[in-house]
Design an enzyme around this catalytic site. Structure first.
Site, PDB file in Angstrom:
ATOM      1  N   CYS A 120       0.856  -1.175   0.000  1.00 44.30           N
ATOM      2  CA  CYS A 120       0.000   0.000   0.000  1.00 44.30           C
ATOM      3  C   CYS A 120       0.895   1.229   0.000  1.00 44.30           C
ATOM      4  O   CYS A 120       2.118   1.130   0.123  1.00 44.30           O
ATOM      5  CB  CYS A 120      -0.934  -0.017   1.205  1.00 44.30           C
ATOM      6  N   LYS A 201     -12.173  -5.107   2.542  1.00 44.39           N
ATOM      7  CA  LYS A 201     -11.605  -4.242   3.577  1.00 44.39           C
ATOM      8  C   LYS A 201     -12.578  -3.096   3.820  1.00 44.39           C
ATOM      9  O   LYS A 201     -12.827  -2.272   2.940  1.00 44.39           O
ATOM     10  CB  LYS A 201     -10.243  -3.705   3.132  1.00 44.39           C
ATOM     11  N   ARG A 211      -3.307   2.963  12.933  1.00 48.79           N
ATOM     12  CA  ARG A 211      -2.888   4.217  12.298  1.00 48.79           C
ATOM     13  C   ARG A 211      -1.891   4.973  13.165  1.00 48.79           C
ATOM     14  O   ARG A 211      -1.037   5.700  12.655  1.00 48.79           O
ATOM     15  CB  ARG A 211      -4.117   5.063  11.961  1.00 48.79           C
ATOM     16  N   LYS A 254     -11.205  -7.935   6.413  1.00 53.40           N
ATOM     17  CA  LYS A 254     -10.639  -7.034   7.419  1.00 53.40           C
ATOM     18  C   LYS A 254     -11.645  -5.922   7.703  1.00 53.40           C
ATOM     19  O   LYS A 254     -12.112  -5.279   6.747  1.00 53.40           O
ATOM     20  CB  LYS A 254      -9.324  -6.437   6.899  1.00 53.40           C
TER      21      LYS A 254
END
Length: 329
Positions: A120, A201, A211, A254
Site C-alpha cells: 500500500c 476491507k 494508524r 478485514k
C-alpha cells in the site's frame, strides 16, 4: 429420536472426550504475526495504544525474529514506517525502502520464515491516502485517482518481491489492483509469488491503533470512497469475485470480529484460502480489559480466534500470535 435416548451431554463428559470430538482446531500454523519496522538505531519502542507491540529499527529486528521463529510461528506481515514521505509514496517502492531493507535482513537471518509484504502507499504518502491524489478545480475536491495509483502499487509489489517477499498482500482497495499487480509480478519474473488480497476491507473504526502504529492516518477526508461501507455484505462478494477473476490466491476479510458473517460468506462462495485480519482495536480492547482485570485474556483470545476459524478462516493475522503460540504449547 429425542431425549432420553438422545443425550448430547454424553460427548462432553471429560476433557479428553471433548478434545476427541472437537470440530474446529486452532494451531500455530494458522497464524501470521504483524511487525512494524522503522528507521533509526537501537529502537524497540512500544506502541502506546497496542501494549506488547513495538516499532523495531533494523538493528533490533534480529531479536524479534529469533523470538518469533523460536515460538514456531512461520509467517509475518511486514509494515514499514519510513523516514521520508511525499505525495506519491516514493519510499514504498524504493530499493532501499524500509520494508525492502527489512525483508533482506530477515531472509538472511531466517530464509524459511514467510514474509508477507503489505502493499500500500498510505504509510509512505504525506497525505496518508492509499493512492495518488489529484485536485479537481471544478469540484474543489481532492480525490484518489484509481488508475494512476495502480502504476505505483505495481512498482511497490515488484520491489518487495525483488527484496525477497514470499507473498504480496495489497491492501489499497483500488479497483483492478489484483489484475495490475499480478501482471506486474508476472512480467518481472515473479509468477510464482502468490497474492493475498485484502479483498474485503471495510472503512472501519477498528483501525485506530494501527494508524498510530503505522503513522498512516489520512491528513484530510477519509477512506470511504475506496474502502467498503460496513453496512454492505453483498458488495463483499462482488469485491471478492473480482479478485478471484483477476488472479488472487488468498482472500482476506478485514476487520474480523464484527464481520464473521462476511468470512462465512466468502468461505461458502469461493474455494480459495480465506484470511481473517484480527485488527488493532480488536487487540487493544482485549488488552485493555485484561490489564484492568475484567476478563481472562487467554480464554477470550482463544475463543475469539476459534470463532474466526469456525466462521471459515483458514489463516488468521493477529497481534496475539506470539501469545497464542505460547498458550498452545
Amino acid at each position: 429420536m429425542s431425549f432420553p435416548i438422545v443425550r448430547n451431554r454424553r460427548l462432553r463428559g471429560s476433557h479428553a472426550l471433548r478434545n476427541l470430538v472437537r470440530e474446529t482446531q486452532l494451531t500455530v500454523n494458522d497464524l501470521i504475526y504483524p511487525i512494524f519496522v522503522t528507521v533509526g538505531t537501537n529502537i524497540k519502542s512500544e506502541i502506546a495504544s497496542m501494549p506488547g507491540v513495538y516499532h523495531f529499527s533494523l538493528d533490533r529486528l534480529e531479536e524479534e525474529i529469533e523470538e518469533i521463529s523460536g515460538l514456531g510461528l512461520q509467517a509475518i506481515l511486514l509494515f514499514g514506517v519510513p523516514e521520508h514521505k511525499d505525495a506519491v509514496g516514493t519510499s514504498a517502492y524504493a530499493e532501499d525502502g524500509i520494508v525492502q531493507q527489512a525483508t533482506r535482513l530477515i531472509k538472511k537471518q531466517k530464509p524459511d520464515l514467510l514474509i508477507v509484504a503489505d502493499t500500500c502507499l498510505c504509510q509512505f504518502t504525506d497525505h496518508g491516502h492509499c493512492g495518488v491524489i489529484e485536485h479537481n478545480s471544478l469540484t474543489n475536491r481532492s480525490d484518489v485517482k484509481n488508475d494512476l495509483s495502480l502504476e505505483l502499487l505495481v512498482q511497490t509489489a515488484v520491489s518487495q518481491a525483488q527484496a525477497g517477499a514470499d507473498i504480496i498482500a495489497p491492501s489499497n482497495m483500488m479497483d483492478g489492483f489484483v489484475h495490475a499487480i499480478r501482471n506486474g509480478l508476472d512480467d518481472a519474473g515473479f509468477e510464482d509469488i502468490p497474492i493475498m488480497s485484502y479483498s474485503v476491507k471495510y472503512a472501519s473504526a477498528f483501525y485506530g491503533p494501527f494508524r498510530d502504529a503505522a503513522h498512516s492516518a489520512p491528513q484530510f477526508g477519509d477512506r470511504k470512497t475506496y474502502q467498503m461501507d460496513p453496512a454492505n455484505a453483498r458488495e463483499a462478494l462482488r469485491e471478492a469475485e473480482a479478485d478471484v477473476i483477476e488472479g488472487a490466491d488468498m482472500l482476506m476479510v478485514k476487520p474480523a470480529l464484527a464481520y464473521m458473517d462476511i468470512i462465512r460468506n466468502l468461505k461458502d462462495h469461493f474455494d480459495l484460502p480465506i484470511v481473517a485480519y484480527n485488527v488493532s482495536a480488536e487487540y487493544s480492547m482485549v488488552k485493555a480489559a485484561a490489564q484492568n482485570g475484567w476478563i481472562d485474556e487467554k480464554a477470550i483470545v482463544l475463543e475469539m480466534l476459534l470463532g474466526f476459524k469456525r466462521a471459515g478462516a483458514d489463516i488468521i493475522i493477529t497481534y496475539f500470535s506470539k501469545d497464542v503460540a505460547r498458550w498452545l504449547r
